[in-house]
Design a protein around this motif. Structure first.
Motif, PDB file in Angstrom:
ATOM      1  N   MET A 164       0.814  -1.213   0.000  1.00 18.08           N
ATOM      2  CA  MET A 164       0.000   0.000   0.000  1.00 18.08           C
ATOM      3  C   MET A 164       0.855   1.274   0.000  1.00 18.08           C
ATOM      4  SD  MET A 164      -2.917  -1.175   2.734  1.00 18.08           S
ATOM      5  CE  MET A 164      -3.572   0.470   2.920  1.00 18.08           C
ATOM      6  N   ILE A 165       2.133   1.167   0.346  1.00 21.66           N
ATOM      7  CA  ILE A 165       2.969   2.353   0.524  1.00 21.66           C
ATOM      8  C   ILE A 165       3.141   3.132  -0.773  1.00 21.66           C
ATOM      9  CG2 ILE A 165       5.274   3.174   1.125  1.00 21.66           C
ATOM     10  CD1 ILE A 165       5.412   0.812   3.127  1.00 21.66           C
ATOM     11  N   GLY A 166       3.572   2.476  -1.825  1.00 20.18           N
ATOM     12  CA  GLY A 166       3.797   3.158  -3.104  1.00 20.18           C
ATOM     13  C   GLY A 166       2.544   3.839  -3.629  1.00 20.18           C
ATOM     14  N   PRO A 167       1.437   3.105  -3.758  1.00 25.46           N
ATOM     15  CA  PRO A 167       0.218   3.745  -4.251  1.00 25.46           C
ATOM     16  C   PRO A 167      -0.285   4.879  -3.347  1.00 25.46           C
ATOM     17  CG  PRO A 167       0.035   1.367  -4.440  1.00 25.46           C
ATOM     18  CD  PRO A 167       1.291   1.653  -3.650  1.00 25.46           C
ATOM     19  N   LEU A 168      -0.116   4.721  -2.044  1.00 26.54           N
ATOM     20  CA  LEU A 168      -0.528   5.780  -1.122  1.00 26.54           C
ATOM     21  C   LEU A 168       0.322   7.033  -1.317  1.00 26.54           C
ATOM     22  CD1 LEU A 168      -2.294   6.711   1.217  1.00 26.54           C
ATOM     23  CD2 LEU A 168      -0.675   5.625   2.780  1.00 26.54           C
ATOM     24  N   LEU A 169       1.636   6.860  -1.391  1.00 31.61           N
ATOM     25  CA  LEU A 169       2.519   8.008  -1.616  1.00 31.61           C
ATOM     26  C   LEU A 169       2.260   8.653  -2.973  1.00 31.61           C
ATOM     27  CD1 LEU A 169       5.874   6.752  -0.091  1.00 31.61           C
ATOM     28  CD2 LEU A 169       4.353   8.522   0.814  1.00 31.61           C
ATOM     29  N   ASP A 170       1.999   7.851  -3.993  1.00 26.20           N
ATOM     30  CA  ASP A 170       1.673   8.407  -5.307  1.00 26.20           C
ATOM     31  C   ASP A 170       0.439   9.298  -5.229  1.00 26.20           C
ATOM     32  OD1 ASP A 170       3.816   7.134  -6.487  1.00 26.20           O
ATOM     33  OD2 ASP A 170       2.592   5.485  -7.313  1.00 26.20           O
ATOM     34  N   ARG A 171      -0.560   8.847  -4.500  1.00 25.68           N
ATOM     35  CA  ARG A 171      -1.777   9.644  -4.353  1.00 25.68           C
ATOM     36  C   ARG A 171      -1.494  10.944  -3.611  1.00 25.68           C
ATOM     37  NH1 ARG A 171      -3.324   4.677  -5.259  1.00 25.68           N
ATOM     38  NH2 ARG A 171      -5.356   4.228  -6.159  1.00 25.68           N
ATOM     39  N   LEU A 172      -0.736  10.841  -2.532  1.00 18.34           N
ATOM     40  CA  LEU A 172      -0.404  12.038  -1.756  1.00 18.34           C
ATOM     41  C   LEU A 172       0.401  13.029  -2.589  1.00 18.34           C
ATOM     42  CD1 LEU A 172       0.465  10.278   1.596  1.00 18.34           C
ATOM     43  CD2 LEU A 172      -1.475  11.823   1.212  1.00 18.34           C
ATOM     44  N   LYS A 173       1.407  12.531  -3.307  1.00 19.13           N
ATOM     45  CA  LYS A 173       2.220  13.406  -4.156  1.00 19.13           C
ATOM     46  C   LYS A 173       1.386  14.028  -5.268  1.00 19.13           C
ATOM     47  CE  LYS A 173       6.510  10.894  -3.355  1.00 19.13           C
ATOM     48  NZ  LYS A 173       7.501   9.967  -3.948  1.00 19.13           N
ATOM     49  N   GLY A 174       0.360  13.329  -5.696  1.00 15.70           N
ATOM     50  CA  GLY A 174      -0.519  13.831  -6.747  1.00 15.70           C
ATOM     51  C   GLY A 174      -1.577  14.799  -6.247  1.00 15.70           C
ATOM     52  N   GLY A 175      -1.576  15.057  -4.941  1.00 15.96           N
ATOM     53  CA  GLY A 175      -2.510  16.037  -4.395  1.00 15.96           C
ATOM     54  C   GLY A 175      -3.817  15.475  -3.883  1.00 15.96           C
ATOM     55  N   ALA A 176      -3.875  14.179  -3.631  1.00 15.56           N
ATOM     56  CA  ALA A 176      -5.115  13.574  -3.127  1.00 15.56           C
ATOM     57  C   ALA A 176      -5.547  14.240  -1.825  1.00 15.56           C
ATOM     58  CB  ALA A 176      -4.918  12.069  -2.901  1.00 15.56           C
ATOM     59  N   ASP A 177      -6.855  14.402  -1.681  1.00 12.93           N
ATOM     60  CA  ASP A 177      -7.379  14.964  -0.442  1.00 12.93           C
ATOM     61  C   ASP A 177      -7.730  13.845   0.535  1.00 12.93           C
ATOM     62  OD1 ASP A 177      -9.864  13.907  -1.250  1.00 12.93           O
ATOM     63  OD2 ASP A 177     -10.643  15.853  -1.876  1.00 12.93           O
ATOM     64  N   ARG A 178      -8.203  14.234   1.705  1.00 13.10           N
ATOM     65  CA  ARG A 178      -8.493  13.271   2.764  1.00 13.10           C
ATOM     66  C   ARG A 178      -9.507  12.216   2.303  1.00 13.10           C
ATOM     67  NH1 ARG A 178     -12.290  11.725   5.840  1.00 13.10           N
ATOM     68  NH2 ARG A 178     -11.938  10.980   7.955  1.00 13.10           N
ATOM     69  N   GLU A 179     -10.545  12.629   1.590  1.00 11.43           N
ATOM     70  CA  GLU A 179     -11.566  11.682   1.159  1.00 11.43           C
ATOM     71  C   GLU A 179     -11.009  10.678   0.151  1.00 11.43           C
ATOM     72  OE1 GLU A 179     -14.901   9.507   1.087  1.00 11.43           O
ATOM     73  OE2 GLU A 179     -14.368  11.048   2.549  1.00 11.43           O
ATOM     74  N   GLN A 180     -10.138  11.126  -0.724  1.00 11.93           N
ATOM     75  CA  GLN A 180      -9.517  10.207  -1.679  1.00 11.93           C
ATOM     76  C   GLN A 180      -8.614   9.203  -0.956  1.00 11.93           C
ATOM     77  OE1 GLN A 180      -7.985  13.484  -3.981  1.00 11.93           O
ATOM     78  NE2 GLN A 180      -9.166  12.827  -5.775  1.00 11.93           N
ATOM     79  N   ILE A 181      -7.903   9.653   0.052  1.00 12.66           N
ATOM     80  CA  ILE A 181      -7.064   8.750   0.838  1.00 12.66           C
ATOM     81  C   ILE A 181      -7.937   7.775   1.612  1.00 12.66           C
ATOM     82  CG2 ILE A 181      -5.399   8.621   2.748  1.00 12.66           C
ATOM     83  CD1 ILE A 181      -4.272   9.638  -0.009  1.00 12.66           C
ATOM     84  N   ARG A 182      -9.020   8.271   2.192  1.00 11.76           N
ATOM     85  CA  ARG A 182      -9.940   7.413   2.926  1.00 11.76           C
ATOM     86  C   ARG A 182     -10.515   6.327   2.005  1.00 11.76           C
ATOM     87  NH1 ARG A 182     -14.431   5.633   3.218  1.00 11.76           N
ATOM     88  NH2 ARG A 182     -15.632   5.211   5.067  1.00 11.76           N
ATOM     89  N   THR A 183     -10.920   6.716   0.809  1.00 13.43           N
ATOM     90  CA  THR A 183     -11.481   5.764  -0.149  1.00 13.43           C
ATOM     91  C   THR A 183     -10.445   4.715  -0.535  1.00 13.43           C
ATOM     92  OG1 THR A 183     -13.020   7.431  -0.984  1.00 13.43           O
ATOM     93  CG2 THR A 183     -12.538   5.560  -2.441  1.00 13.43           C
ATOM     94  N   PHE A 184      -9.221   5.144  -0.797  1.00 19.02           N
ATOM     95  CA  PHE A 184      -8.146   4.210  -1.127  1.00 19.02           C
ATOM     96  C   PHE A 184      -7.924   3.210   0.011  1.00 19.02           C
ATOM     97  CE2 PHE A 184      -3.624   3.205  -0.518  1.00 19.02           C
ATOM     98  CZ  PHE A 184      -3.420   2.388  -1.626  1.00 19.02           C
ATOM     99  N   LEU A 185      -7.789   3.714   1.231  1.00 17.71           N
ATOM    100  CA  LEU A 185      -7.552   2.835   2.384  1.00 17.71           C
ATOM    101  C   LEU A 185      -8.708   1.869   2.577  1.00 17.71           C
ATOM    102  CD1 LEU A 185      -6.095   5.443   4.904  1.00 17.71           C
ATOM    103  CD2 LEU A 185      -4.828   3.614   3.735  1.00 17.71           C
ATOM    104  N   HIS A 186      -9.917   2.367   2.474  1.00 13.70           N
ATOM    105  CA  HIS A 186     -11.095   1.500   2.654  1.00 13.70           C
ATOM    106  C   HIS A 186     -11.106   0.387   1.610  1.00 13.70           C
ATOM    107  CE1 HIS A 186     -15.312   0.248   2.313  1.00 13.70           C
ATOM    108  NE2 HIS A 186     -15.304   0.420   3.635  1.00 13.70           N
ATOM    109  N   HIS A 187     -10.868   0.757   0.347  1.00 13.52           N
ATOM    110  CA  HIS A 187     -10.851  -0.235  -0.729  1.00 13.52           C
ATOM    111  C   HIS A 187      -9.767  -1.293  -0.494  1.00 13.52           C
ATOM    112  CE1 HIS A 187     -10.946  -2.023  -4.694  1.00 13.52           C
ATOM    113  NE2 HIS A 187      -9.635  -1.869  -4.732  1.00 13.52           N
ATOM    114  N   GLU A 188      -8.565  -0.832  -0.189  1.00 13.66           N
ATOM    115  CA  GLU A 188      -7.469  -1.775   0.014  1.00 13.66           C
ATOM    116  C   GLU A 188      -7.748  -2.720   1.182  1.00 13.66           C
ATOM    117  OE1 GLU A 188      -4.451  -2.341  -1.765  1.00 13.66           O
ATOM    118  OE2 GLU A 188      -5.755  -1.294  -3.175  1.00 13.66           O
ATOM    119  N   LEU A 189      -8.210  -2.176   2.280  1.00 15.03           N
ATOM    120  CA  LEU A 189      -8.419  -2.991   3.468  1.00 15.03           C
ATOM    121  C   LEU A 189      -9.579  -3.962   3.307  1.00 15.03           C
ATOM    122  CD1 LEU A 189      -7.760  -0.300   6.195  1.00 15.03           C
ATOM    123  CD2 LEU A 189      -6.246  -2.167   5.515  1.00 15.03           C
ATOM    124  N   THR A 190     -10.639  -3.547   2.617  1.00 17.40           N
ATOM    125  CA  THR A 190     -11.785  -4.447   2.466  1.00 17.40           C
ATOM    126  C   THR A 190     -11.655  -5.375   1.273  1.00 17.40           C
ATOM    127  OG1 THR A 190     -13.024  -2.740   1.273  1.00 17.40           O
ATOM    128  CG2 THR A 190     -13.405  -2.920   3.652  1.00 17.40           C
TER     129      THR A 190
END
Length: 68
Positions: free
Chosen positions: A12-38
């Motif tokens: 999850m580290i690489g895709p998470l950092l890519d999103r953050l570097k790309g300007g993802a907001d809190r909701e986009q990060i939340r959606t990513f984490l939720h999808h990955e975990l579930t």
């Protein structure tokens, strides 16, 4: 050494950092984490994905403020 052992969540580290570097907001990060975990890891509720997203955003903001 324990630090050199891959963790099952390392994928999850690489895709998470890519999103953050790309300007993802809190909701986009939340959606990513939720999808990955579930979907990817098959975890079910309850877990604090909102709190995780908040902590990630605080960490990211603090690293950007320090210029790292």
């Amino acid at each position: 050494m324990a630090d050199s052992v891959d963790d099952e969540y390392d994928c999850m580290i690489g895709p998470l950092l890519d999103r953050l570097k790309g300007g993802a907001d809190r909701e986009q990060i939340r959606t990513f984490l939720h999808h990955e975990l579930t979907d990817h890891f098959g975890l079910s509720l309850p877990y604090d994905v909102d709190g995780m997203a908040d902590r990630v955003m605080v960490w990211w903001t603090s690293t950007r403020a320090r210029g790292t």
